[in-house]
Design an enzyme around this catalytic site. Structure first.
Site, mmCIF file in Angstrom:
data_model
loop_
_atom_site.group_PDB
_atom_site.id
_atom_site.type_symbol
_atom_site.label_atom_id
_atom_site.label_comp_id
_atom_site.label_asym_id
_atom_site.label_seq_id
_atom_site.Cartn_x
_atom_site.Cartn_y
_atom_site.Cartn_z
ATOM 1 N N GLN B 68 0.832 -1.203 0.000
ATOM 2 C CA GLN B 68 0.000 0.000 0.000
ATOM 3 C C GLN B 68 0.868 1.256 0.000
ATOM 4 O O GLN B 68 0.369 2.352 0.219
ATOM 5 C CB GLN B 68 -0.905 0.027 1.241
ATOM 6 C CG GLN B 68 -1.730 -1.220 1.459
ATOM 7 C CD GLN B 68 -2.861 -1.362 0.469
ATOM 8 O OE1 GLN B 68 -3.183 -0.414 -0.260
ATOM 9 N NE2 GLN B 68 -3.462 -2.533 0.408
ATOM 10 N N ILE B 70 2.934 1.899 2.301
ATOM 11 C CA ILE B 70 2.891 2.352 3.687
ATOM 12 C C ILE B 70 4.226 2.962 4.112
ATOM 13 O O ILE B 70 4.257 3.976 4.801
ATOM 14 C CB ILE B 70 2.551 1.176 4.635
ATOM 15 C CG1 ILE B 70 1.183 0.604 4.274
ATOM 16 C CG2 ILE B 70 2.544 1.634 6.089
ATOM 17 C CD1 ILE B 70 0.834 -0.637 5.055
ATOM 18 N N SER B 72 6.559 4.637 2.486
ATOM 19 C CA SER B 72 6.806 6.031 2.107
ATOM 20 C C SER B 72 5.787 6.966 2.752
ATOM 21 O O SER B 72 6.104 8.110 3.069
ATOM 22 C CB SER B 72 6.820 6.192 0.589
ATOM 23 O OG SER B 72 5.535 6.048 0.069
ATOM 24 N N TYR B 105 14.501 4.723 1.159
ATOM 25 C CA TYR B 105 14.985 5.937 1.834
ATOM 26 C C TYR B 105 15.748 6.823 0.851
ATOM 27 O O TYR B 105 15.573 8.046 0.836
ATOM 28 C CB TYR B 105 15.893 5.578 3.018
ATOM 29 C CG TYR B 105 15.239 4.724 4.083
ATOM 30 C CD1 TYR B 105 13.854 4.597 4.167
ATOM 31 C CD2 TYR B 105 16.002 4.031 5.015
ATOM 32 C CE1 TYR B 105 13.260 3.796 5.138
ATOM 33 C CE2 TYR B 105 15.413 3.238 5.994
ATOM 34 C CZ TYR B 105 14.049 3.120 6.047
ATOM 35 O OH TYR B 105 13.468 2.341 7.003
#
Lengths: 135, 135
Positions: B68, B70, B72, B105
């Site tokens: 989903q 999630i 980020s 990241y």
């Protein structure tokens, strides 16, 4: 022999702390700290940092700059504070060229997590933060 | 499409947080956390940690476990919280085998400080702490 005292920092120490941060910054990549920010971040209601200060009073005639074992005494104090607060561990970040610090930490019983387990430290700075947040 | 909400953790989330910590611990080297400690450390007067929770409600008929985004979305929320608190940066620790997290990241604008500048993370654990403090 010089007398050495390690104590909690007070708000009035901020000018000296900033001076030391800037000495480090000249050789490293710190910077941008202001005295007002140091005051606000360390001495407000929910402080972002806590700080210990080592005060040295050299004995008469003693050479200035002689090692006083301050590093290990400060780390010992950190261990005492951490135990008092119920911490089960604490971590330090150190640059790989700082062999003297790394050797000290290992001699005091620390483990290099980056070497032993492969931990890497990632930093998001202002520009990346603002881009993500759309600000 | 599933609906996703990211919110601050509440004290009542501690059982679920602990469950997730333990799932991670099975593959990594975390452990030793108890629900009482999570409660005390996160929801007392001067909390040691803050926590965000992602709640997902799958759309009818949608596959569970589908990504989903999630990761980020949580990091974006961390950036928002950090900017609101006046932070100029934030850091994440990641294991070098976790390529997926590292790539995420970097894609979001972070820099690998261990790779770029040589930062190592050192850990002092209970035994070393007690030995230093003479307890």
């Amino acid at each position: 022999m010089a007398s050495l005292r390690i104590r909690e920092a007070k708000e009035g120490d901020c000018a000296d702390i900033l001076r030391l941060v800037r000495v480090r910054a000249a050789g490293g990549k710190l910077g941008g700290q202001s005295r007002a920010a140091l005051r606000a971040d360390g001495f407000g209601e929910n402080p972002f940092y806590h700080c210990l200060v080592a005060e040295i009073l050299p004995a008469p005639g003693e050479l200035q700059g002689k090692s006083q074992g301050i590093g290990s005494k400060i780390i010992t104090k950190v261990a005492e504070v951490a135990l008092d607060k119920g911490c089960s561990q604490f971590r330090l970040a150190v640059l790989d060229w700082n062999k003297r610090a790394m050797d000290l930490y290992k001699a005091l019983g620390a483990q290099d997590l980056t070497e032993a387990e492969g931990w890497h430290s990632f930093r998001f700075e202002g520009e990346a933060m603002r881009e993500m947040a759309g600000r």
